[in-house]
Design an enzyme around this catalytic site. Sequence first.
Site: not given
Length: 634
Positions: A376, A404, A290
């Site tokens: 979640e 969610r 990244k």
Amino acid sequence: MTVNMADYPNLQKALLPTDLRQLPQEQLHSVCDELRAYLLNCVSKSSGHFASGLGTVELTVALHYVYNTPYDRVIWDVGHQAYPHKIITGRADKIHTIRQKDGLHPFPWREESEYDTLSVGHSSTSISAALGMAIAAEAQHDANPSEDIRKVCAVIGDGAMTAGMAFEAMNHAGDIKPDMLVVLNDNDMSISENVGALNTHMAKLLSGNLYTTFRESGKKLLSGIPPIKELASRAEEHLKGMVVPSTIFEELGFNYIGPIDGHDVDALVDTLRNMRDLKGPQFLHIVTKKGKGYDPAEQDPIKYHAVPKFDPSLDSLPKSAPSGPTYSKVFGEWLCDMAAVDPKLMAITPAMREGSGMVEFAKQFPKQYFDVAIAEQHAVTLAAGMACEGYNPIVAIYSSFLQRAYDQLIHDVAIMNLPVLFAVDRAGVVGADGPTHQGSFDLSFLRCIPNLVIMTPSDENECRQMLFTGHKLDKPAVVRYPRGTGMGVDIEASMTALEIGKGRVISTETASECNETSIAILNFGTFLGSAIYAAKELDASVVDMRFVKPLDVALIDELAASHDVLVTLEDNAIAGGAGSYVNEYLNMRGYDNRVLNLGLPDNFIKHGTQQEIYQELELDGKGVENQIRHFMVS
């Protein structure tokens, strides 16, 4: 912002995939170098998601080089990493407008481009969508055998693989075995020794026609001899295990290839080309870094995940102008203060430590801190389990992410009336991330759930006191607050539990000779400043309701008896929100007051700054005043 494309001669030849595919493969290195430089140049001048895109440059080029996009489908998970994709699919000249009002959408968006096959924003959806597209591609091919069968590829990050939805999709794909490819972009591990020449060579071999033909022929030949078939299968697994990581993906029915260097564009092209025509579900594991190509982003990818405008030559991001504490910071400080006196406090976050202001808490109270990754549903039921055993769990979660875990909130917390506190961050208009991240609906979907107490602080101190109030309750509670800073009020160090279901009167005005109609504005949340501004211009009363559930019905009775017009104001969808709750109560009691509900309209809120959106929706002070004036003469 003007960028001279002449400074990027190779990239200039590849601004559409059809043009990219005309280039010789040896030119792709230069295309990647210039694409990375172009991305750095543009985002540093305009702001936006940054580190993720730097890490996917070679993968993006390889995918569009090998696959016949947009006929073939490439699905990006979440979309933070899709800026290079946007650049080489005809949007290079607009990339500087990304995340800005009326500019490019921050994530892949179907309305924006035929190359964006799925509109995304939340993680872990790509494999499910890709499976659906692969099933459709097979059905279309069965109906029209003369047409080339469409290929489908999902690109998912290692973080998104922590969500159960990804594995649900893979389990299904492994069962029905459609032709599809899943690329795991692994940017968390360092590139170890086995991700080099040998492993790249083995990946090419394992994905090539010779190996595939041998393996499939061998399976058919040995299918009638179970003991030998099992022995051969174990031998293959052992052989692959010598040079690649052992993996659950094979057990889910995928042919696993990798890991390979995700910054070696030649290896990517060769491997993808081999895998494109393989039958059944395929899994390619690539390792990337990244922030690749820009050292500060490589060293601190979290800090450079999303950036403001900055000077790349300074190797640092500009310091933001001094401002009051954000609501997330208020929550984080309260969490530390509360944990210092409550050893049974447990704080849970679904991979949003930084965003939810929990960095310091994680350092000070590591045994009371739980980052469950992008899960979640698990976060909520984990909290339920803790509450069952007498602990005091707090779930710090963004409003749009709480959507969610709705089933778990109802079944695993509310039905059992468990004392779980939900610190709902990013409620209301969030801004630049657009429709998938706006916290438009939480009041609407929460207030219908029995046993919940729902609080809407109007400022930073109210937020702190309400968090304390919710923590002390012996039942489920929600404190919802917005992104950004508050009104700048003083925050009391002491903590006092509020009386449940009681609002407060901010100002009282009555009808005058100039204004014979008396108006009361009922504020829910952080629009109190807008309410006060409008009230001064309109000679109106203002009350801060504080609680959406339970409503302060005694206060509403008083206001309905003393005012002709009641105006409700909230940073939530009008449909089903706090104002709707007031309407239901007034209707039940038979009041005949005129009522105006102000809040978010019945459409998805596009991206832009919070202030731009508030002004457009007339929810700033002047806008609220205007809406009330128009209502009064209608």
